[in-house]
Design an enzyme around this catalytic site. Structure first.
Site, PDB file in Angstrom:
ATOM      1  N   MET A 105      -1.688 -46.142 -36.383  1.00  0.00           N
ATOM      2  CA  MET A 105      -1.440 -47.261 -37.368  1.00  0.00           C
ATOM      3  C   MET A 105      -2.816 -47.637 -38.017  1.00  0.00           C
ATOM      4  O   MET A 105      -3.917 -46.859 -38.170  1.00  0.00           O
ATOM      5  CB  MET A 105      -1.021 -48.755 -36.949  1.00  0.00           C
ATOM      6  CG  MET A 105       0.283 -48.464 -35.650  1.00  0.00           C
ATOM      7  SD  MET A 105       1.700 -48.101 -36.850  1.00  0.00           S
ATOM      8  CE  MET A 105       2.311 -49.956 -36.924  1.00  0.00           C
ATOM      9  N   CYS A 106      -2.639 -48.889 -38.862  1.00  0.00           N
ATOM     10  CA  CYS A 106      -3.944 -49.180 -39.860  1.00  0.00           C
ATOM     11  C   CYS A 106      -4.022 -50.558 -39.914  1.00  0.00           C
ATOM     12  O   CYS A 106      -3.408 -51.245 -39.068  1.00  0.00           O
ATOM     13  CB  CYS A 106      -3.654 -48.472 -41.139  1.00  0.00           C
ATOM     14  SG  CYS A 106      -3.109 -46.940 -41.309  1.00  0.00           S
ATOM     15  N   GLU A 107      -5.079 -50.948 -40.352  1.00  0.00           N
ATOM     16  CA  GLU A 107      -5.036 -52.485 -40.487  1.00  0.00           C
ATOM     17  C   GLU A 107      -5.437 -52.885 -42.282  1.00  0.00           C
ATOM     18  O   GLU A 107      -6.197 -52.010 -42.789  1.00  0.00           O
ATOM     19  CB  GLU A 107      -6.292 -53.028 -39.811  1.00  0.00           C
ATOM     20  CG  GLU A 107      -5.808 -53.240 -38.342  1.00  0.00           C
ATOM     21  CD  GLU A 107      -6.487 -54.161 -37.497  1.00  0.00           C
ATOM     22  OE1 GLU A 107      -6.946 -55.311 -37.993  1.00  0.00           O
ATOM     23  OE2 GLU A 107      -6.823 -53.946 -36.170  1.00  0.00           O
ATOM     24  N   ILE A 143      -8.081 -50.031 -43.296  1.00  0.00           N
ATOM     25  CA  ILE A 143      -8.833 -49.126 -42.592  1.00  0.00           C
ATOM     26  C   ILE A 143      -7.747 -48.252 -41.777  1.00  0.00           C
ATOM     27  O   ILE A 143      -6.573 -48.727 -41.559  1.00  0.00           O
ATOM     28  CB  ILE A 143      -9.697 -49.791 -41.475  1.00  0.00           C
ATOM     29  CG1 ILE A 143      -9.020 -50.674 -40.645  1.00  0.00           C
ATOM     30  CG2 ILE A 143     -10.916 -50.232 -42.323  1.00  0.00           C
ATOM     31  CD1 ILE A 143      -9.826 -51.351 -39.640  1.00  0.00           C
ATOM     32  N   ASN A 154       0.470 -50.174 -44.240  1.00  0.00           N
ATOM     33  CA  ASN A 154       0.307 -50.242 -42.768  1.00  0.00           C
ATOM     34  C   ASN A 154       1.715 -49.825 -42.095  1.00  0.00           C
ATOM     35  O   ASN A 154       2.422 -50.860 -42.127  1.00  0.00           O
ATOM     36  CB  ASN A 154      -0.354 -51.540 -41.938  1.00  0.00           C
ATOM     37  CG  ASN A 154       0.036 -51.592 -40.640  1.00  0.00           C
ATOM     38  OD1 ASN A 154       0.583 -52.726 -40.189  1.00  0.00           O
ATOM     39  ND2 ASN A 154      -0.163 -50.891 -39.695  1.00  0.00           N
TER      40      ASN A 154
END
Lengths: 260, 260
Positions: free
Chosen positions: A1-3, A78, A108
């Site tokens: 996943m991502c932020e 990110i 995300n």
């Protein structure tokens, strides 16, 4: 996943404090080490940084987190790669032209079978599901709303429908901006906080950093920060609902569409 | 027109000094006020900055010119718009994937009738003749040289042919890199200088800045800077010939193909 990290403010404001927190999660306090990027809007102009290296180790991320670049709107991301290799062209945010403005977008989550989304004019440069979905959104907005810029209500209504369709394919937390407004859609995780007078102190969760917002603001400032997870440990963040679209302009909520 | 700045070095080196000179030409000592951008390579990774505002006024250009970001290869560009509006997606350098690497490219000049150049897989995001020519170059390199990375000689031979074809359509000064080598082609104006021990002082032409390279280098460093116009007033720059392709790796010339 991502932020994800977003900001909307009524006066040009830097993202140093929040980005310092996010940045740590890109390889140090969090696993999102597969690159980072940022789109920064000021007075309708947008500039971008894309870096496929971990934000925690990146020399340019270090520079950005310590130099005050004043913006009206920011979208930062990110990445923890799922679909698409770690490379510049897979690094969010992505940008496309629509209604004479540059729209920036970061996502995300993970989406299934995005190749089934029809696109004709806007082709992805990279190989992520995220960029493919973005190209489809831009085409759909244009196809449904025409060649001239529509109203906030019209954009929000269609965008909410499109986002709910994408939510049907997986997790779709996203931020999208044209430089005037910041559109945020939540499937699983998005939190936000609006800071206004009387300003207080805040402490980052991921870094040993405290800021006293009183010292860097005036009484008229309104600054909203939106993030996947709250970035501070001593403030109350609001959580967006599943299926909610929330639109910010000048730091204020200007439109909210909930799924049910 | 525009101005180009490139660097190739055998040790990670920052571009602060040269970029300070180039930056001034973006709206102050020169008319190239329609945005600027930079691709920076280190250890095969590339990161980018794109800013459609004048480099002389840009806060992020100010930050970049004063913070040492060490790179093996840099391509930078300041733009004076001819074809394509002033916006993010028309801001050089452009990037595409080829042979598993991210290639970056910037162009100075104007090309006629680029829509006649056939492209199938790589579509431009913006509306410049420059990006359209880049998409064609990438497609041609792949079509003529195959899916695996070819030798320096093969790339240089084909690239020289392609560049000469583009030169037939106007002015084509360009820089192209895969992170290992910096390919430069000259139609009208490109100058370069290789700095190595014994290092000396140099004075910028556009800014009141003197650097003593002895203080920031070791005896083993080899750093080549390539620019549209010489950036210093007290060094001897070499001028590239019309139709010349010059390839740099680790600061040294590794291939040179002249038109006649």
């Amino acid at each position: 996943m991502c932020e994800l990290l977003g900001m909307s403010a009524n006066v040009p404001t830097d993202i140093c404090f929040s980005f310092s927190g996010l940045r740590a999660r890109g390889g140090r306090t969090g696993p999102h080490k597969d690159g980072w990027g940022m789109a920064m809007y000021r007075d309708g102009d947008v500039w971008t940084i894309h870096d496929p290296r971990p934000s925690a180790d990146s020399d340019i991320a270090e520079v950005i987190s310590h130099n005050s670049l004043k913006c009206d709107i920011v979208i930062s991301h990110i990445r923890q790669a799922n679909v698409g290799g770690v490379c510049l062209l897979n690094t969010h945010p992505f940008s496309r032209l629509l209604w004479g403005k540059t729209w920036s977008y970061a996502h995300n989550g993970q989406l299934e079978d995005v190749s089934a989304l029809p696109i004709e004019r806007h082709h992805p440069l990279g190989s992520t599901d995220s960029e493919r979905a973005f190209c489809w959104i831009i085409e759909q907005l244009q196809a449904r709303l025409g060649e001239d810029e529509p109203s906030l209500d019209d954009i929000s209504t269609v965008l909410s429908e499109l986002a709910l369709q994408l939510k049907g394919r997986g997790v779709f937390n996203m931020m999208l901006s044209d430089g005037a407004r910041l559109y945020c859609f939540c499937t699983t995780k998005l939190h936000w906080i609006t800071r206004r007078a009387p300003f207080k102190k805040a402490t980052l969760s991921d870094e040993d950093v405290i800021i006293d917002f009183k010292e860097v603001t005036t009484d008229k400032d309104v600054v909203t920060v939106i993030a996947t997870q709250p970035l501070t440990q001593d403030e109350m963040w609001s959580q967006m609902e599943e299926g909610e679209l929330c639109v910010f302009e000048g730091g204020e909520v200007v439109c909210q569409i909930k799924a049910n």
